[in-house]
Design an enzyme around this catalytic site. Structure first.
Site, mmCIF file in Angstrom:
data_model
loop_
_atom_site.group_PDB
_atom_site.id
_atom_site.type_symbol
_atom_site.label_atom_id
_atom_site.label_comp_id
_atom_site.label_asym_id
_atom_site.label_seq_id
_atom_site.Cartn_x
_atom_site.Cartn_y
_atom_site.Cartn_z
ATOM 1 N N GLN A 129 -149.186 -38.309 -77.844
ATOM 2 C CA GLN A 129 -148.434 -39.231 -76.990
ATOM 3 C C GLN A 129 -148.387 -38.695 -75.558
ATOM 4 O O GLN A 129 -147.718 -37.698 -75.290
ATOM 5 C CB GLN A 129 -147.002 -39.361 -77.537
ATOM 6 C CG GLN A 129 -146.070 -40.215 -76.712
ATOM 7 C CD GLN A 129 -144.650 -40.201 -77.272
ATOM 8 O OE1 GLN A 129 -144.248 -39.249 -77.941
ATOM 9 N NE2 GLN A 129 -143.888 -41.237 -77.009
ATOM 10 N N GLU A 247 -139.373 -43.992 -82.236
ATOM 11 C CA GLU A 247 -139.266 -42.543 -82.466
ATOM 12 C C GLU A 247 -138.144 -42.193 -83.427
ATOM 13 O O GLU A 247 -138.064 -41.081 -83.901
ATOM 14 C CB GLU A 247 -139.080 -41.790 -81.142
ATOM 15 C CG GLU A 247 -140.381 -41.671 -80.382
ATOM 16 C CD GLU A 247 -140.358 -40.576 -79.322
ATOM 17 O OE1 GLU A 247 -139.819 -39.497 -79.590
ATOM 18 O OE2 GLU A 247 -140.873 -40.819 -78.220
HETATM 19 C C1 FAD Z 1 -140.737 -30.088 -78.791
HETATM 20 C C2 FAD Z 1 -141.001 -31.196 -77.811
HETATM 21 C C3 FAD Z 1 -142.060 -32.063 -78.042
HETATM 22 C C4 FAD Z 1 -142.348 -33.070 -77.128
HETATM 23 N N1 FAD Z 1 -143.427 -33.889 -77.366
HETATM 24 C C5 FAD Z 1 -143.755 -34.827 -76.448
HETATM 25 C C6 FAD Z 1 -144.952 -35.608 -76.620
HETATM 26 O O1 FAD Z 1 -145.677 -35.452 -77.608
HETATM 27 N N2 FAD Z 1 -145.275 -36.503 -75.672
HETATM 28 C C7 FAD Z 1 -144.500 -36.712 -74.566
HETATM 29 O O2 FAD Z 1 -144.844 -37.575 -73.765
HETATM 30 N N3 FAD Z 1 -143.373 -35.976 -74.364
HETATM 31 C C8 FAD Z 1 -142.991 -35.031 -75.276
HETATM 32 N N4 FAD Z 1 -141.864 -34.269 -75.071
HETATM 33 C C9 FAD Z 1 -141.136 -34.428 -73.829
HETATM 34 C C10 FAD Z 1 -139.723 -34.986 -73.944
HETATM 35 O O3 FAD Z 1 -139.758 -36.370 -74.161
HETATM 36 C C11 FAD Z 1 -138.997 -34.606 -72.652
HETATM 37 O O4 FAD Z 1 -138.861 -33.202 -72.624
HETATM 38 C C12 FAD Z 1 -137.638 -35.245 -72.527
HETATM 39 O O5 FAD Z 1 -137.756 -36.617 -72.375
HETATM 40 C C13 FAD Z 1 -136.846 -34.654 -71.347
HETATM 41 O O6 FAD Z 1 -137.603 -34.717 -70.179
HETATM 42 P P1 FAD Z 1 -137.808 -33.415 -69.241
HETATM 43 O O7 FAD Z 1 -138.235 -32.294 -70.128
HETATM 44 O O8 FAD Z 1 -138.669 -33.797 -68.110
HETATM 45 O O9 FAD Z 1 -136.347 -33.047 -68.714
HETATM 46 P P2 FAD Z 1 -135.560 -33.775 -67.499
HETATM 47 O O10 FAD Z 1 -135.704 -35.247 -67.642
HETATM 48 O O11 FAD Z 1 -136.025 -33.128 -66.236
HETATM 49 O O12 FAD Z 1 -134.101 -33.346 -67.828
HETATM 50 C C14 FAD Z 1 -133.539 -32.069 -67.468
HETATM 51 C C15 FAD Z 1 -132.059 -32.095 -67.833
HETATM 52 O O13 FAD Z 1 -131.379 -33.101 -67.049
HETATM 53 C C16 FAD Z 1 -130.692 -34.019 -67.908
HETATM 54 N N5 FAD Z 1 -130.787 -35.380 -67.345
HETATM 55 C C17 FAD Z 1 -131.894 -36.009 -66.894
HETATM 56 N N6 FAD Z 1 -131.602 -37.253 -66.487
HETATM 57 C C18 FAD Z 1 -130.276 -37.420 -66.688
HETATM 58 C C19 FAD Z 1 -129.366 -38.497 -66.469
HETATM 59 N N7 FAD Z 1 -129.776 -39.682 -65.960
HETATM 60 N N8 FAD Z 1 -128.055 -38.318 -66.810
HETATM 61 C C20 FAD Z 1 -127.622 -37.148 -67.327
HETATM 62 N N9 FAD Z 1 -128.435 -36.088 -67.547
HETATM 63 C C21 FAD Z 1 -129.734 -36.215 -67.230
HETATM 64 C C22 FAD Z 1 -131.428 -33.928 -69.229
HETATM 65 O O14 FAD Z 1 -130.606 -34.308 -70.306
HETATM 66 C C23 FAD Z 1 -131.805 -32.456 -69.295
HETATM 67 O O15 FAD Z 1 -130.713 -31.696 -69.761
HETATM 68 C C24 FAD Z 1 -141.546 -33.249 -75.965
HETATM 69 C C25 FAD Z 1 -140.466 -32.376 -75.748
HETATM 70 C C26 FAD Z 1 -140.205 -31.352 -76.645
HETATM 71 C C27 FAD Z 1 -139.043 -30.428 -76.365
#
Ligand code: FAD
Length: 389
Positions: A129, A247
């Protein structure tokens, strides 16, 4: 959710099949490949997954015309429960089977369904994905990977990150910006891109567990066929949201049966090491048991259909927090040796460490709480917005 006598017959059929087939060459696979252990016995798990497919135990929810069983939600739950109860190995096909397949069934053209569904159903092609980017995770509408059409098809340039299983995937469904200058959910397209080509580079990311379940994926002039766009070009946001909604679901109930096995195993450890005599640990183990009962009850009560659209978020927070707490409890039960890497306790260490990811993937806790705040509690979407008079 209630199970009918026919459902219980189905349960007996699943249980008997798993008992008879998790034998011989597959006997040693029980328990292999859980969270943080995706690398374990990969080739054997792939062979097992193909064995499941040959017997018609993949894609249960898909309509029969696409090779599924058109199974009701109750039967999907039963399958996942029995699968976890038998300790059957983690499946390698989940992304294609549970995310892309249903998305294609809902939005794909007849040609796309004919081309892509059978290899998913028969475990010939594996998917990953490609949504998240370094600058677009929770705020997924900010994706900046670009794709343009030239005479021969789509040309894709950009970077994805946290892409689970990209290192073994044959294909990736990619959310890309196809209308230059567009912002947010406008102008995005949902593209199906082959992974094994010169324009795609996969770089594994070493995780806390020491293993690499996810990767960075670089598209540098990668190509795909002009027809490999799901939904209309520019309408990818709508399609991607449908994938995201998939999901969570019936598989969660299987997950909680796996959790139950882990909890039982931890209780056994507490019995044998004497840790179970500690009143505080006894209290915590009992609380963990109660917590899991509550997760299952909530899941069974709400899986049948959303009432206010926030149930999946409540459930995600309940199970991920519960499982994280189980990892922490395991470290307490094991005591000081749990802090040393490379000991027999590795399996518990992995559970503890990988648990950190569970409140992030599939939508972080904060995002789930935002959904609950707006959908269930009726609070404004953004606190800085003026409230209704
Ligand atoms: C083990 C694992 C597998 C994954 N596999 C996939 C995959 O196969 N394909 C894929 O596309 N993605 C994948 N992901 C990505 C996952 O969807 C993202 O990590 C997740 O959506 C969070 O995005 P980010 O890491 O960019 O954090 P950010 O969005 O940068 O968030 C950082 C922090 O800020 C907080 N935050 C952000 N926005 C807000 C808001 N509006 N209000 C309050 N708090 C907020 C978040 O909760 C978090 O604590 C995976 C992640 C993990 C950990």
């Amino acid at each position: 959710m209630r199970f009918t006598p026919q459902d219980e017959e189905f349960r007996a059929e699943v249980r008997a099949w798993l008992e008879a087939n998790l034998a011989g060459a597959f006997a040693g696979l029980r328990g292999a490949g859980g969270p943080g252990r995706e690398h374990e016995r990969y080739e054997e798990r792939l062979a097992w997954n193909r064995h499941l497919a040959a017997a018609g135990w993949t894609c249960l929810s898909w309509p029969s015309e696409f090779g599924g069983r058109g199974a009701s939600l109750a039967r999907q739950v039963i399958f996942h429960e029995e699968y976890a109860r038998a300790g059957a190995p983690a499946r390698v096909t989940i992304v294609g089977e549970e995310l892309l397949g249903p998305t294609l069934i809902a939005f794909g053209t007849p040609e796309q369904k004919a081309r892509f569904l059978p290899p998913i159903r028969n475990v010939i092609e594996l998917w990953c994905q490609g949504f998240s980017e370094p600058g677009a995770g929770s705020d997924l509408a900010s994706v900046s990977t670009r794709a343009t059409l030239d005479g021969q098809g789509w040309v894709i340039t950009g970077q994805k990150i946290w892409t689970s299983l990209a290192h073994v995937a044959d294909w990736c469904f990619v959310l890309a910006r196809t209308e230059p200058g567009s912002t947010r959910g406008q102008g995005l397209s949902y593209l199906l891109v082959p992974m094994r080509q010169p324009g795609v580079t996969v770089r594994p990311i070493r995780q806390l567990t020491g293993t690499s379940e996810f990767n960075e994926v670089f598209f540098d002039g990668a190509r795909t066929d002009a027809a490999h766009v799901v939904g209309a070009p520019g309408d990818g946001w709508r399609v991607a949201r449908a994938t995201l909604a998939l999901e969570r679901g019936a598989a969660m109930l299987g997950l909680q049966v796996g959790f139950r096995r882990e909890l039982r195993a931890l209780i056994e450890v507490a019995r044998h090491t004497g840790a179970g005599a500690d009143p505080l640990l006894r209290d915590k183990l009992a609380r963990a048991w109660i917590g899991l009962e509550a997760v299952r009850a909530y899941a069974l009560d709400t899986l049948g259909g959303p009432h206010d659209g926030a149930e999946a978020s409540v459930l995600k927070i309940l199970w991920s927090r519960w499982h994280q707490a189980l990892g922490e409890l395991a470290m307490e039960v094991l005591g000081a040796p749990s802090m040393v890497a490379g000991q027999d306790e590795d399996e518990w260490q992995r559970l503890y460490l990988f648990g950190r990811a569970e409140t992030i993937y599939g939508g972080s806790d904060e995002i789930q709480r935002n959904i609950i705040a707006t959908r269930a509690l009726g609070l404004p979407r953004n606190w800085t917005e003026p409230r209704n008079p």
